[in-house]
Design a protein around this motif. Structure first.
Motif, PDB file in Angstrom:
ATOM      1  N   ASP A 388       0.783  -1.084   0.221  1.00 26.27           N
ATOM      2  CA  ASP A 388      -0.017   0.138   0.069  1.00 26.27           C
ATOM      3  C   ASP A 388       0.901   1.219   0.011  1.00 26.27           C
ATOM      4  O   ASP A 388       0.265   2.400   0.228  1.00 26.27           O
ATOM      5  N   LEU A 401      -0.441   5.472  -5.163  1.00 32.49           N
ATOM      6  CA  LEU A 401      -1.603   5.035  -5.063  1.00 32.49           C
ATOM      7  C   LEU A 401      -2.659   5.250  -6.266  1.00 32.49           C
ATOM      8  O   LEU A 401      -3.217   4.613  -7.022  1.00 32.49           O
ATOM      9  N   GLN A 402      -2.164   6.677  -6.777  1.00 33.51           N
ATOM     10  CA  GLN A 402      -3.075   6.947  -8.024  1.00 33.51           C
ATOM     11  C   GLN A 402      -2.709   5.976  -9.378  1.00 33.51           C
ATOM     12  O   GLN A 402      -3.663   5.522 -10.181  1.00 33.51           O
ATOM     13  N   LYS A 404      -1.291   3.119  -9.271  1.00 26.77           N
ATOM     14  CA  LYS A 404      -1.955   1.909  -9.096  1.00 26.77           C
ATOM     15  C   LYS A 404      -3.282   1.842  -9.377  1.00 26.77           C
ATOM     16  O   LYS A 404      -4.026   0.733 -10.007  1.00 26.77           O
ATOM     17  N   ILE A 405      -4.006   2.769  -8.997  1.00 25.79           N
ATOM     18  CA  ILE A 405      -5.581   2.633  -9.456  1.00 25.79           C
ATOM     19  C   ILE A 405      -5.577   2.566 -10.774  1.00 25.79           C
ATOM     20  O   ILE A 405      -6.627   2.156 -11.398  1.00 25.79           O
ATOM     21  N   ASP A 406      -4.861   3.600 -11.544  1.00 29.60           N
ATOM     22  CA  ASP A 406      -5.141   3.694 -12.987  1.00 29.60           C
ATOM     23  C   ASP A 406      -4.778   2.335 -13.621  1.00 29.60           C
ATOM     24  O   ASP A 406      -5.267   2.091 -14.447  1.00 29.60           O
ATOM     25  N   SER A 409      -7.668   0.296 -13.222  1.00 22.50           N
ATOM     26  CA  SER A 409      -8.797   0.550 -14.146  1.00 22.50           C
ATOM     27  C   SER A 409      -8.433   0.023 -15.434  1.00 22.50           C
ATOM     28  O   SER A 409      -9.667  -0.283 -16.194  1.00 22.50           O
ATOM     29  N   GLN A 456     -11.686  -5.288  -8.985  1.00 18.58           N
ATOM     30  CA  GLN A 456     -12.442  -4.052  -8.634  1.00 18.58           C
ATOM     31  C   GLN A 456     -12.621  -4.002  -7.027  1.00 18.58           C
ATOM     32  O   GLN A 456     -12.129  -2.684  -6.291  1.00 18.58           O
ATOM     33  N   ALA A 459      -8.979  -2.298  -6.263  1.00 19.58           N
ATOM     34  CA  ALA A 459      -8.978  -1.044  -6.663  1.00 19.58           C
ATOM     35  C   ALA A 459      -9.503  -0.252  -5.480  1.00 19.58           C
ATOM     36  O   ALA A 459      -9.267   0.978  -5.028  1.00 19.58           O
ATOM     37  N   GLN A 460     -10.926  -0.762  -4.943  1.00 12.86           N
ATOM     38  CA  GLN A 460     -11.520   0.017  -4.107  1.00 12.86           C
ATOM     39  C   GLN A 460     -10.529  -0.009  -2.576  1.00 12.86           C
ATOM     40  O   GLN A 460     -10.639   1.045  -1.910  1.00 12.86           O
ATOM     41  N   PHE A 462      -7.240   0.323  -2.673  1.00 12.54           N
ATOM     42  CA  PHE A 462      -6.432   1.557  -2.983  1.00 12.54           C
ATOM     43  C   PHE A 462      -7.087   2.762  -2.975  1.00 12.54           C
ATOM     44  O   PHE A 462      -6.447   3.828  -2.433  1.00 12.54           O
ATOM     45  N   GLU A 463      -8.264   2.928  -3.223  1.00 10.00           N
ATOM     46  CA  GLU A 463      -8.915   4.043  -3.210  1.00 10.00           C
ATOM     47  C   GLU A 463      -9.252   4.321  -1.631  1.00 10.00           C
ATOM     48  O   GLU A 463      -9.228   5.688  -1.287  1.00 10.00           O
TER      49      GLU A 463
END
Length: 579
Positions: A388, A401-402, A404-406, A409, A456, A459-460, A462-463
């Motif tokens: 994380d 984090l951003q 990783k989220i990208d 996605s 998903q 991703a959640q 990491f969000e």
């Protein structure tokens, strides 16, 4: 004929030695060019290996370094160096095809031609020697026949003068003398013919055949020398042909070096390593002399010491000294699900920070679940490793984090496309069973759906981590200040505990606040408040969504800023927030 050669027979061997040396010279030059070609190939291979060695590896840290102009310039230099190595391979290839192969073929032709010329020379020499031998043989026979004819003539004359010899013997001697004379005449004619023939052949040999052979040898040697000269010119032209491209490679290296932007690189370093931490505040002066309240009597001091200690221990248990307690994490956010929403309170004042209300609800859901509570603590302490990115400063962590989220996605989008394709395939199979079994797609479709759900959820996660980035940063700074103050107080209380009773310095109030909604302080460091309750503000919100309040001298703690309406004193000194 104006030739530089001496047309004498004794120079024939010298010419043979010289032409052999000429062939060996061509072979030596061919070997030289071959070794030069091997050197060019080896140099090109080493240059290519060097360029490949320093090329950035895929999925490595070196690829991230390409965002700097100096690293990009170095990469361009490596690419130009690779092209530069290619030109040396071109040199080696042209040397092989235009010189080595040509000279190798020419040497074989030269050896064959030289052999033919000297074979003709030996043949002509052998022929003139044979003619000379025939001439000598006819000469000796003519000489012998002449001597025999003279002896036969003398014998005839002697027999003819002798009266005792019969006429028959005389006639026989005469016939023998005539026969010898005829033989001598025949030998003379033969000798004369051979002599004439030899003189003619000798003249042709020395003035025609041998000069022609020497002329051909001379022309062969001149062609050999000219061939070597052409190869030497080609040797230089091969290098000259690649100079324009080599120049472009060098120009590319120069252009790459000129593209380096130090200021841009330094700005990227600042952006990459910007932590986002708040600078520490000023250290306040702590006057321990005010805490030492002596009495005039030593006995009264000793009598009251025991009661004071008992009272202080009771006070500490109430949580007044919470800021100096030992703990490894800041007060967690309070649950908001049990609290009524701002819209549910009749005639209640609206919160000045309505945009944080949604965040508090998310914090409540996050904190009430045990697995998520563990995740939250691991984010703070870094206990779950670097998955994380909790080991990074806030600003860098936000970027990671951003990113990783990208990435997640994109993976979700790919899986969704795959799922759509499978659905379409199943529809086609349903409409036309001859193309395939629709049930065969179900397993792959289920696996794809499960993969999408898994991505998903990740991703959640990491969000959520990204949502708490700012909160954790401010809490870290608060914990550091609390632990530092605790260490100082412990040192002071240990030093003076035997003789003095220490009283804590109460933080001054900088304003008041009114609770807009009820809040239950379930976690350490928080305080429960009732709707409409008035409290003192001792530390305003520093950007993390929490305000420190006090009910009385014994009870203080943190409450969500969006749950209270703050009224700061005009003379109060507020805290400064750094961005």
């Amino acid at each position: 004929m104006g030739l530089c050669w001496s047309y004498t027979e004794d120079q024939f061997e010298n010419l043979e030695k010289h032409t052999q040396w000429g062939i060996e010279f061509v072979e030596k030059y061919t070997k030289f060019v071959k070794e030069r070609s091997e050197i060019e190939l080896s140099y090109a291979k080493q240059i290519r290996n060097l360029s490949k060695k320093y090329q950035p590896k895929k999925n490595s840290k070196e690829e991230e370094e390409n965002k700097y102009s100096s690293c990009r310039a170095f990469l361009l230099t490596l690419n130009e160096l690779n092209d530069y190595a290619g030109q040396h391979e071109v040199i080696a290839e042209n040397l092989t095809s235009q010189i080595i192969a040509d000279l190798t073929r020419y040497i074989q032709e030269l050896k064959t031609e030289r052999k033919s010329h000297f074979h003709d020379g030996r043949k002509a020499q052998q022929h003139i020697e044979n003619s000379w031998k025939q001439l000598e043989s006819s000469k000796r026979r003519f000489e012998r026949d002449c001597k025999e004819a003279d002896r036969a003539q003398q014998y005839f004359e002697k027999m003819d003068a002798d009266i005792n010899v019969t006429k028959a013997d005389v006639e026989k001697a005469r016939q023998q003398a005539q026969m010898r004379h005829q033989m001598a005449a025949d030998s003379k004619n033969e000798y004369s013919a051979y002599l004439q023939k030899f003189n003619q052949e000798q003249n042709e040999h020395y003035y025609t055949h041998i000069p022609q052979i020497f002329q051909r040898i001379q022309e062969m040697e001149e062609r050999r020398i000219e061939k070597v000269g052409q190869c030497m010119r080609t040797f230089a032209e091969v290098d000259r042909q690649v100079l324009p491209i080599v120049g472009k490679c060098l120009d590319g290296m120069t252009k790459a070096a000129e593209s380096i932007e130090p200021k841009s690189d330094s700005k990227q370093v600042v952006e990459a390593y910007k932590s986002g931490f708040e600078p520490p505040g000023d250290v306040e002066f702590e006057d321990y002399g005010q805490a030492m309240k002596r009495t005039a009597s030593e006995s009264s001091l000793s009598n009251s010491r025991g009661d004071a200690k008992v009272e202080k221990s009771g006070n500490k248990s109430k949580g007044k000294l919470w800021p100096f307690m030992k703990k490894n994490k800041p007060p967690p956010p309070p649950p908001a699900s049990a609290s009524p929403s701002p819209s549910a309170i009749p005639n209640g004042p609206q919160s000045p920070k309505q945009h944080k209300e949604h965040l508090s609800l998310r914090l409540n859901d996050f904190m009430t679940s045990k697995p998520k509570m563990h995740c939250f603590r691991s984010l703070k302490r870094g206990g779950s490793g670097s998955e994380d990115f909790s080991h990074l400063p806030p600003e860098q962590r936000r970027k990671k984090l951003q990113a990783k989220i990208d990435d997640l996605s994109k993976d979700i989008e790919k899986e969704m496309d795959k799922k759509d394709a499978l659905v379409k395939m199943k529809d086609v199979y349903v409409k036309n069973p001859n193309l395939g079994d629709p049930n065969s797609v179900d397993q792959r479709l289920a696996e794809t759906t499960q993969s999408i759900e898994k991505l998903q959820l990740e991703a959640q996660k990491f969000e959520v981590c990204l949502m708490f980035r700012g909160f954790l940063s401010s809490v870290d700074n608060r914990c550091k200040r609390i632990q530092s103050a605790e260490t100082q107080v412990k040192a002071s209380t240990t030093e003076f505990d035997d003789e003095f009773d220490v009283e804590e310095e109460t933080m001054p109030a900088i304003g008041t606040c009114k609770a807009l909604y009820p809040f239950e302080g379930r976690n350490e460091g928080t305080i429960s408040v009732m709707e409409g309750e008035l409290l003192y503000v001792i530390e305003e919100d520093k950007g993390d969504g929490w305000t420190r309040v006090r009910r009385n001298e014994e009870e203080e703690g943190y409450v969500p800023t969006s749950y209270v309406e703050v009224f700061l004193d005009t003379n109060g000194k507020g805290a400064m927030t750094y961005i």
